[in-house]
Design a protein around this motif. Structure first.
Motif, PDB file in Angstrom:
ATOM      1  N   ALA A  27       0.795  -1.224   0.000  1.00 57.70           N
ATOM      2  CA  ALA A  27       0.000   0.000   0.000  1.00 57.70           C
ATOM      3  C   ALA A  27       0.831   1.279   0.000  1.00 57.70           C
ATOM      4  O   ALA A  27       0.349   2.330  -0.428  1.00 57.70           O
ATOM      5  N   LEU A  28       2.075   1.205   0.455  1.00 53.72           N
ATOM      6  CA  LEU A  28       2.909   2.391   0.621  1.00 53.72           C
ATOM      7  C   LEU A  28       4.098   2.355  -0.337  1.00 53.72           C
ATOM      8  O   LEU A  28       4.438   1.296  -0.873  1.00 53.72           O
ATOM      9  N   PRO A  29       4.765   3.480  -0.556  1.00 56.23           N
ATOM     10  CA  PRO A  29       5.880   3.543  -1.517  1.00 56.23           C
ATOM     11  C   PRO A  29       7.182   2.972  -0.973  1.00 56.23           C
ATOM     12  O   PRO A  29       8.208   3.648  -0.896  1.00 56.23           O
ATOM     13  N   LEU A  82      16.588   9.727   4.452  1.00 53.99           N
ATOM     14  CA  LEU A  82      16.024  10.086   3.148  1.00 53.99           C
ATOM     15  C   LEU A  82      16.959   9.778   1.993  1.00 53.99           C
ATOM     16  O   LEU A  82      16.516   9.619   0.856  1.00 53.99           O
ATOM     17  N   ASP A  83      18.254   9.704   2.276  1.00 57.88           N
ATOM     18  CA  ASP A  83      19.213   9.354   1.224  1.00 57.88           C
ATOM     19  C   ASP A  83      20.479   8.810   1.889  1.00 57.88           C
ATOM     20  O   ASP A  83      21.245   9.558   2.499  1.00 57.88           O
ATOM     21  N   LEU A  84      20.692   7.499   1.775  1.00 60.40           N
ATOM     22  CA  LEU A  84      21.862   6.884   2.401  1.00 60.40           C
ATOM     23  C   LEU A  84      23.169   7.456   1.863  1.00 60.40           C
ATOM     24  O   LEU A  84      24.183   7.478   2.561  1.00 60.40           O
ATOM     25  N   LEU A 103      21.372  -2.016  -1.912  1.00 60.33           N
ATOM     26  CA  LEU A 103      20.243  -2.633  -1.224  1.00 60.33           C
ATOM     27  C   LEU A 103      19.114  -1.634  -1.015  1.00 60.33           C
ATOM     28  O   LEU A 103      17.935  -1.999  -1.084  1.00 60.33           O
ATOM     29  N   ALA A 104      19.468  -0.389  -0.731  1.00 60.41           N
ATOM     30  CA  ALA A 104      18.449   0.626  -0.448  1.00 60.41           C
ATOM     31  C   ALA A 104      19.038   2.023  -0.582  1.00 60.41           C
ATOM     32  O   ALA A 104      20.237   2.221  -0.415  1.00 60.41           O
ATOM     33  N   THR A 128      14.766   3.419  -4.380  1.00 55.36           N
ATOM     34  CA  THR A 128      14.791   4.722  -5.029  1.00 55.36           C
ATOM     35  C   THR A 128      14.497   5.812  -4.001  1.00 55.36           C
ATOM     36  O   THR A 128      14.061   5.525  -2.879  1.00 55.36           O
ATOM     37  N   LEU A 129      14.714   7.051  -4.382  1.00 57.35           N
ATOM     38  CA  LEU A 129      14.490   8.180  -3.474  1.00 57.35           C
ATOM     39  C   LEU A 129      13.022   8.599  -3.527  1.00 57.35           C
ATOM     40  O   LEU A 129      12.668   9.643  -4.068  1.00 57.35           O
TER      41      LEU A 129
END
Length: 228
Positions: A27-29, A82-84, A103-104, A128-129
């Protein structure tokens, strides 16, 4: 999501935590989610993961002793990355390098709070961001509340032998990690925390996965005393 969560909690099945994660991911991004119970960085136990990336992110945090799950658990507050790629060298340098954007790119760790204490964490990741809307953040936190109840429900249902069977089946690599830590503790005559630190250090220096080093310790091909 509300109807799906209500049905999961009402059914009270053993895989309820995984079902909760999957509903949220659909349900979520987010690309994946995992739940980990813990008391501190030395005592963690994975409950479920929706995919291999989520499973590896959990494993890396245990291997390296740092990451958003640990910070969220210790602080009792959500940790949003928010951004590794923008973490820099001073915040989780080992974890940030290990994840490396492959991985993320984004991580959202939410504590499973109950009675003023954290039972563990729910961690979402995206490759993705993705921008999270206010409602997405609210739903993620609502998911953490439901996940807390789901985990408590599983703990309440499981008899000791059922828990052993579950660990030996679905979480075999983590059982071996705990066995290896116990072996090292006995070999070096040190506390469990020190034994885990030594295991982590050896894996890092040799550029090996913690689970592989633990396997060698358990079968006796690697020792941490004068007999190694």
């Amino acid at each position: 999501m509300a109807d799906a969560f209500a049905a999961i909690v009402a059914a009270g099945e053993h895989d309820a935590p995984l079902q909760v994660c999957q509903v949220a991911v659909d349900a979520l991004p987010f690309d994946g989610a995992s739940i980990t119970t813990m008391t501190d960085s030395h005592r963690q136990e994975p409950v479920c993961a929706t995919n291999e990336a989520a499973r590896r992110i959990t494993e890396l945090q245990f291997e390296l002793g740092e990451g958003p799950d640990l910070d969220a658990h210790e602080s009792g507050r959500p940790v949003h990355v928010l951004d590794l790629a923008e973490l820099g060298e001073h915040h989780w340098p080992l974890f940030g390098h290990a994840v490396g954007g492959e991985l993320a790119r984004t991580l959202h760790a939410l504590p499973l709070n109950t009675d003023g204490a954290s039972l563990g964490t729910l961690c979402f990741h995206s490759a993705t961001l993705e921008h999270l809307a206010v409602q997405d953040v609210a739903n993620a936190r609502r998911t953490a509340d439901i996940a807390t109840w789901a985990v408590l429900g599983v703990i309440a249902q499981e008899a000791p032998q059922q828990e052993i069977d579950r660990l030996q089946g679905r979480l075999q690599c983590w059982v071996k990690l705990h066995q290896a830590i116990g072996v090292i503790s006995a070999q070096m005559q040190v506390e469990i925390e020190t034994a885990l630190t030594c295991l982590r250090a050896h894996a890092f220096v040799c550029d090996r996965r913690l689970s592989d080093v633990a396997h060698d310790v358990v079968i006796g091909t690697l020792r941490f005393d004068d007999g190694r």
